[in-house]
Design a protein around this motif. Structure first.
Motif, PDB file in Angstrom:
ATOM      1  N   GLU A 343      31.950   1.749  28.893  1.00 47.10           N
ATOM      2  CA  GLU A 343      30.996   2.021  29.968  1.00 47.10           C
ATOM      3  C   GLU A 343      31.004   0.868  30.970  1.00 47.10           C
ATOM      4  O   GLU A 343      31.583  -0.193  30.697  1.00 47.10           O
ATOM      5  CB  GLU A 343      29.589   2.174  29.380  1.00 47.10           C
ATOM      6  CG  GLU A 343      29.180   0.967  28.577  1.00 47.10           C
ATOM      7  CD  GLU A 343      27.893   1.179  27.782  1.00 47.10           C
ATOM      8  OE1 GLU A 343      26.823   1.019  28.362  1.00 47.10           O
ATOM      9  OE2 GLU A 343      27.994   1.478  26.581  1.00 47.10           O
ATOM     10  N   GLU A 419      32.837   5.642  39.507  1.00 43.34           N
ATOM     11  CA  GLU A 419      32.987   6.247  38.162  1.00 43.34           C
ATOM     12  C   GLU A 419      34.212   7.151  38.117  1.00 43.34           C
ATOM     13  O   GLU A 419      34.997   7.113  37.168  1.00 43.34           O
ATOM     14  CB  GLU A 419      31.747   7.073  37.819  1.00 43.34           C
ATOM     15  CG  GLU A 419      30.527   6.228  37.505  1.00 43.34           C
ATOM     16  CD  GLU A 419      29.305   7.081  37.181  1.00 43.34           C
ATOM     17  OE1 GLU A 419      29.061   8.068  37.908  1.00 43.34           O
ATOM     18  OE2 GLU A 419      28.615   6.765  36.209  1.00 43.34           O
ATOM     19  N   LYS A 424      35.128   6.037  33.904  1.00 42.60           N
ATOM     20  CA  LYS A 424      34.075   5.669  32.928  1.00 42.60           C
ATOM     21  C   LYS A 424      32.726   5.744  33.628  1.00 42.60           C
ATOM     22  O   LYS A 424      32.642   5.618  34.851  1.00 42.60           O
ATOM     23  CB  LYS A 424      34.284   4.233  32.417  1.00 42.60           C
ATOM     24  CG  LYS A 424      35.515   4.064  31.569  1.00 42.60           C
ATOM     25  CD  LYS A 424      35.377   4.695  30.188  1.00 42.60           C
ATOM     26  CE  LYS A 424      36.728   4.793  29.499  1.00 42.60           C
ATOM     27  NZ  LYS A 424      36.688   5.586  28.280  1.00 42.60           N
ATOM     28  N   ASN A 425      31.675   5.905  32.822  1.00 45.96           N
ATOM     29  CA  ASN A 425      30.341   6.034  33.415  1.00 45.96           C
ATOM     30  C   ASN A 425      29.672   4.692  33.656  1.00 45.96           C
ATOM     31  O   ASN A 425      29.819   3.768  32.854  1.00 45.96           O
ATOM     32  CB  ASN A 425      29.424   6.846  32.488  1.00 45.96           C
ATOM     33  CG  ASN A 425      29.862   8.286  32.416  1.00 45.96           C
ATOM     34  OD1 ASN A 425      30.470   8.797  33.366  1.00 45.96           O
ATOM     35  ND2 ASN A 425      29.594   8.929  31.297  1.00 45.96           N
ATOM     36  N   VAL A 426      28.917   4.625  34.730  1.00 45.06           N
ATOM     37  CA  VAL A 426      28.060   3.466  34.984  1.00 45.06           C
ATOM     38  C   VAL A 426      26.763   3.717  34.218  1.00 45.06           C
ATOM     39  O   VAL A 426      26.050   4.685  34.502  1.00 45.06           O
ATOM     40  CB  VAL A 426      27.790   3.283  36.490  1.00 45.06           C
ATOM     41  CG1 VAL A 426      26.711   2.242  36.730  1.00 45.06           C
ATOM     42  CG2 VAL A 426      29.072   2.895  37.223  1.00 45.06           C
TER      43      VAL A 426
END
Ligand code: GDP
Ligand code: IMO
Ligand code: MG
Length: 441
Positions: A343, A419, A424-426
């Motif tokens: 993440e 993102e 990947k996610n913040v």
């Protein structure tokens, strides 16, 4: 009737599983790494401080006092160089692993400063005997190499980091554990001093200097690998220093530091033999760099100046103005991959308030070739012409926002684009230096 029996049975089964799971969790170790994914100063300490609330151990695993990790707590500002940032929480144990290089005199000075501010180290600060010692001669050699016009000028922090790691690999190093065996220490000093062609009289001088601090240092000696690997019920937080683009192997070599700053460095630098459960990659919402070396998205204009001033981009260790530039998604995707991040923590987003448009570099043009791979050669990175996309900025001050949904639409779109580009996610957004100026998603 059957149906009812079935549902009661399912409920009981679910409860039983829940119990087993809870029980397992009570005895399970959990490890998190916080890693800088650019050229350092990504606000690692701020994120470590936020996450350390739930940690038992906070561990430095590489680098030395070239690091400058800042935490702002109300009216107080703390800058850590060697001491893990978790020390601000009274109950946490802070550890320095085998991969760190320690200037013992600087460490004691840093600890004294923190003690004056009411921070206690007793029974909660330990150093692995394998950590290498930065000697005064290492600092001298670092300064000399930087001043030599025939050497590549790296723009180091002149803290003796490179020469100390070089001696470690050349097997001339002095390790923390050596300080407590006088005879052996003298033998080792003779080795290193002869190797560097220093006057033989230096052996006694350095020996005496080190001897004066061994009593103060002795209580910190601890085999960190046993502590970490046998910590079956502890939360461990690894605090990275520098950033992946400064990694001695994967960074913009030779314009790098001399340690393994990426997640792989944790195994060697702490003797941690287990999988890291959560790797948090820290990205600033724009890019900065201190010292020499390629920086494709660097801004040499008023926009760069505005970022530097709004972000107060001056080095925490040397006070040097940091070079500033747009977000580089080519470099970001590369460092996310090298570290295997799970993440993203996206920091200093507030600094980007007040720009009409923001640029994100999505590929490089090198010669006639467009690529989205980060080149291995510093020369190619130097010659890379960034290819940008533009996204609209926002004008409002976001430093008081604590909910993701309340961020300006364009700030959310900027994050969504990052993102998408990194894949990947913040999960954490930092909108100011204080603990509370953090948004969790
Ligand atoms: P580190 O080396 O990665 O720990 O980062 P530094 O401490 O060298 O630099 C980060 C700087 O940004 C410090 O002065 C922090 O107090 C500050 N900072 C951290 N997070 C934020 C943020 O979200 N917004 C702003 N404006 N400053 C921040
Ligand atoms: P934190 O942990 C930014 C840079 C130096 C130089 C290069 C080599 O605060 O992010 P060295 O003294 O390590 O041999 O210098 O690495 N550098 C950093 N830049 N933040 C740091 O640490 C750095 N530590 C070293 O400026 O370019
Ligand atoms: Mg820093």
């Amino acid at each position: 009737m059957f149906c009812n029996f079935g549902s009661v049975f399912a409920k009981l089964l679910f409860k039983w599983f829940e119990k087993i799971n809870l029980k397992n969790c009570e005895v399970c170790m959990y490890s998190t790494a916080v890693l800088g994914c650019a050229w350092g100063d990504e606000a690692k300490a701020k994120i470590v401080d936020v996450l350390a609330k739930d940690a038992d151990y906070v561990v430095r695993f590489q680098g030395g006092n070239n690091a400058g990790h800042t935490i702002k707590l109300k009216d107080k500002k703390f800058v850590f160089h060697l001491v893990p940032s978790g020390i601000l929480y009274p109950g946490k144990t802070c550890l320095i692993g085998s991969g760190v290089v320690i200037d013992p005199f600087q460490l004691l000075a840093e600890m004294d400063g923190l003690k004056e501010q009411g921070i206690s180290f007793e029974n909660r600060f330990f150093i692995d005997p394998r950590a290498q010692i930065v000697l005064p001669l290492h600092c001298e050699l670092d300064g000399k190499a930087e001043a030599d016009s025939k050497q590549t000028n790296i723009g180091t922090t002149k803290r003796g980091i490179g020469p100390c790691y070089s001696d470690a690999v050349a097997r001339y190093g002095i390790r923390f554990g050596d300080l407590f065996d006088k005879e052996y220490l003298k033998e080792r000093l003779e080795n290193i001093i002869r190797f560097h062609h220093y006057p033989i009289s230096e052996i006694e001088t350095v020996f005496e200097k080190l001897n004066q601090i061994t009593d103060r240092m002795k209580p910190f000696l601890k085999q960190i690998p046993y502590l970490l690997n046998e910590a079956t019920d502890k939360n461990i937080l690894f605090e990275g220093a520098q950033g992946t683009l400064l990694d001695v192997t994967f960074g913009t070599y030779p314009f790098v530091t001399s340690s393994h700053t990426s997640s792989g460095g944790i195994a060697i630098g702490a003797g941690f033999g287990k999988k890291i459960d959560r790797v948090v990659g820290i990205f600033k919402s724009y890019y900065t760099r201190v010292g020499k070396g390629p920086f494709p998205t660097e801004l040499h204009d008023e926009v760069g100046n505005k970022i530097r001033i709004q972000g107060n981009e001056f080095g925490s260790t040397t006070g040097r103005p940091r070079r500033c530039g747009w977000f580089d998604a080519v470099a970001a995707k590369y460092t996310a991959m090298i570290n295997g991040i799970d993440e993203i923590a996206f920091t200093l987003l507030d600094v980007l308030s007040g720009f009409d448009t923001l640029k994100i570099c999505t590929s490089y043009k090198i010669g006639d070739v467009i690529t989205n791979q980060f080149p291995h050669s510093a020369k190619d990175i130097e010659n890379a012409i960034p290819q940008y996309i533009e996204v609209p900025g926002w004008s409002t001050d976001i430093t008081g926002i604590t909910e993701y949904g309340k961020l300006p639409e364009n700030a959310k779109k900027y994050i969504a684009k990052i993102e998408e580009l990194i894949g990947k996610n913040v999960t954490i957004v930092s909108v100011g230096p204080e603990r509370g100026q953090t948004i969790f998603r």
